[in-house]
Design an enzyme around this catalytic site. Structure first.
Site, short mmCIF file in Angstrom:
data_model
loop_
_atom_site.label_atom_id
_atom_site.label_comp_id
_atom_site.label_asym_id
_atom_site.label_seq_id
_atom_site.Cartn_x
_atom_site.Cartn_y
_atom_site.Cartn_z
N GLY A 71 0.84 -1.19 0.00
CA GLY A 71 0.00 0.00 0.00
C GLY A 71 0.88 1.25 0.00
O GLY A 71 0.56 2.25 -0.64
N THR A 72 1.99 1.17 0.72
CA THR A 72 2.92 2.31 0.78
C THR A 72 3.41 2.66 -0.63
O THR A 72 3.44 3.83 -1.02
CB THR A 72 4.13 1.94 1.67
OG1 THR A 72 3.65 1.66 2.99
CG2 THR A 72 5.15 3.05 1.72
N SER A 198 -4.19 -2.29 -0.22
CA SER A 198 -3.16 -3.20 0.30
C SER A 198 -3.83 -4.53 0.64
O SER A 198 -4.86 -4.56 1.33
CB SER A 198 -2.53 -2.60 1.55
OG SER A 198 -1.58 -3.49 2.08
N ALA A 199 -3.23 -5.65 0.18
CA ALA A 199 -3.88 -6.96 0.33
C ALA A 199 -3.93 -7.43 1.78
O ALA A 199 -4.88 -8.09 2.19
CB ALA A 199 -3.15 -8.00 -0.52
N THR A 236 9.52 -8.38 -12.36
CA THR A 236 8.71 -9.59 -12.59
C THR A 236 7.64 -9.69 -11.51
O THR A 236 7.91 -9.51 -10.33
CB THR A 236 9.62 -10.84 -12.59
OG1 THR A 236 10.59 -10.66 -13.62
CG2 THR A 236 8.83 -12.10 -12.84
N CYS A 326 2.98 1.48 13.41
CA CYS A 326 4.27 2.15 13.46
C CYS A 326 4.67 2.48 14.89
O CYS A 326 5.78 2.91 15.14
CB CYS A 326 4.23 3.46 12.66
SG CYS A 326 3.51 3.26 11.05
N1 PLP Z 1 -2.17 3.57 4.37
C1 PLP Z 1 -2.84 3.26 5.49
C2 PLP Z 1 -4.05 4.06 5.86
C3 PLP Z 1 -2.42 2.21 6.30
O1 PLP Z 1 -3.09 1.92 7.43
C4 PLP Z 1 -1.28 1.48 5.91
C5 PLP Z 1 -0.75 0.38 6.76
O2 PLP Z 1 -0.93 0.36 7.96
C6 PLP Z 1 -0.62 1.83 4.72
C7 PLP Z 1 -1.10 2.88 3.97
C8 PLP Z 1 0.59 1.08 4.24
O3 PLP Z 1 0.22 -0.16 3.67
P1 PLP Z 1 1.33 -1.32 3.54
O4 PLP Z 1 1.46 -1.92 4.90
O5 PLP Z 1 0.75 -2.30 2.55
O6 PLP Z 1 2.57 -0.68 3.04
#
Ligand code: PLP
Length: 389
Positions: A71-72, A198-199, A236, A326
């Site tokens: 997701g990041t 994010s999966a 890939t 975090c």
């Molecule tokens: N955005 C939000 C709102 C999140 O809560 C998180 C993860 O806690 C992320 C982005 C980041 O996702 P990922 O853990 O897949 O990098």
């Protein structure tokens, strides 16, 4: 006694149906999706099937989905990719309570010359659409507001915020990492241009993300290379991860209505029972505009003890969080999200995040409700001992 996992906002357990879908991609279907032979074609088919499953979760077209490694990365591709494509010029708007994946990327863009506005939120943790109206400028390129906050669970009025942005000629991105699979999306009618997913937040595998990019929106890739993912994300493909993401998205979509209603009941039972038994406990964030399974609590006078309470509950067999995943790296520091709600630095150090998911039961909530007052009481005695007399 089996442990109770109430930290589904940090990550969710892999659904066994997702694991079963991933197994053939690991053991049999291990070809490179870019290869032209049969092994490659089979892997390509699996990737494209998963792409349409993820697209369906948003009512989007499969060609609008780009797979990423988190997701990041999806957030970075949306923000950095869009502003890089226009030479880091113009104005960017976000909110003060975004996940660091968005906030840190915005600040990096600011150092490269982009003008940045961070919108405040109400004491309930909601972005006021009037604040967005006032912040928009002719040169605003992008507005990025999360669909649901990871600490508070509050849902933002993204349809209204996106419509305001579009009327002003700015694109709209939403970080839907916490919201997807829990609240419905329909991008045929929502005026949203970019959506991050994010999966692992929806019972899929970790290390898999996706970015929805509305047809016609141009981004610069972050990763250069062989041109996979239509040139937007070289490397890939993680075929098994992608297949798992697809399966998780399909299950979430099929079960969303019933599952949300079930989680809302459990959540409200938890909130009401805590209010009845612990008078100094208070709910943080809007009471109703929140994710189905998400509760964020404060304990008046004990905010500085939140980490100790978390560890006490952990010893009693219950996993919760003191804010966001975090926080293990930043424990003891005030939360910028709580400070944005107007909390002073002491109160901003303490919250207890209880996030329910697909595999949690009423019995688990009731056991938590039994254990919590004892855990809080033991904190009280530590706290009062620590006070000068
Ligand atoms: N955005 C939000 C709102 C999140 O809560 C998180 C993860 O806690 C992320 C982005 C980041 O996702 P990922 O853990 O897949 O990098």
């Amino acid at each position: 006694m089996p442990r109770i996992y109430f930290d589904n906002a940090a990550t969710t357990p892999l659904d066994v149906r997702v694991a079963a879908a991933m197994r053939p991609a690991l053991e049999e279907n291990w070809g490179n999706p870019s290869s032209l032979h049969e092994e490659g074609r089979r892997a390509r088919q699996a990737v494209e099937h998963a792409r349409s499953q993820v697209a369906s979760l948003l009512a989007a077209d499969p060609t609008e989905i780009t797979f990423t490694a988190s997701g990041t990365e999806a957030d970075n591709l949306a923000l950095y990719g869009l502003l890089a494509a226009t030479g880091f010029a113009g104005h960017l708007i976000t909110s003060a309570i975004e996940h660091p994946a968005v906030l840190e990327c915005c600040r990096r863009l600011q150092r490269q010359g982009v003008e940045l506005t961070e919108l405040p939120v109400t004491p309930e943790g909601i972005v006021d659409p009037d604040d967005l109206r006032q912040a928009l400028r002719p040169e605003t390129r992008l507005v990025s507001i999360m669909a649901a906050n990871n600490v508070l669970g509050t849902l933002q009025p993204i349809d209204e915020l996106a419509a305001i942005s579009r009327r002003h000629g700015a694109l709209f991105h939403t970080d839907a990492v916490q919201a997807a699979g829990k609240v419905p999306f329909d991008l045929r009618r929502q005026p949203i241009d970019l959506v991050s997913l994010s999966a692992h937040k929806l019972h899929g595998p970790k290390g898999m993300g996706a970015l929805y990019v509305r047809r016609g929106v141009r981004l610069a890739p972050l990763v250069a290379g062989g041109g996979q993912e239509s040139g937007l994300r070289s490397g890939t493909e993680n075929v098994a991860g992608i297949v798992g993401f697809g399966a998780a998205a399909e299950i979430a979509r099929n079960e969303m209505a019933g599952e949300s209603a079930r989680l809302v009941q459990l959540r409200d039972h938890l909130i009401d029972s805590v209010a009845a038994t612990l008078p100094h406990a208070y709910l943080i964030g809007d009471r109703y505009r929140r994710l189905p399974g998400h509760v964020c609590l404060g304990f008046a006078g004990q905010e500085g003890e939140a980490i100790k309470l978390l560890l006490e509950l952990d010893q009693a067999g219950i996993a919760v969080s003191s804010g966001s995943a975090c926080s293990a790296q930043h424990s003891g520091q005030p939360s910028y999200v709580l400070e944005a709600l107007g909390f002073d630095p002491y109160r901003a150090r303490g919250s207890l995040r209880i996030t329910l998911g697909r595999f949690n039961t009423r019995e688990e909530v009731d056991r938590f409700l039994e254990i919590l007052p004892r855990a809080v009481a033991s904190m009280r005695s530590i706290h009062s001992l620590a006070q000068p007399v």
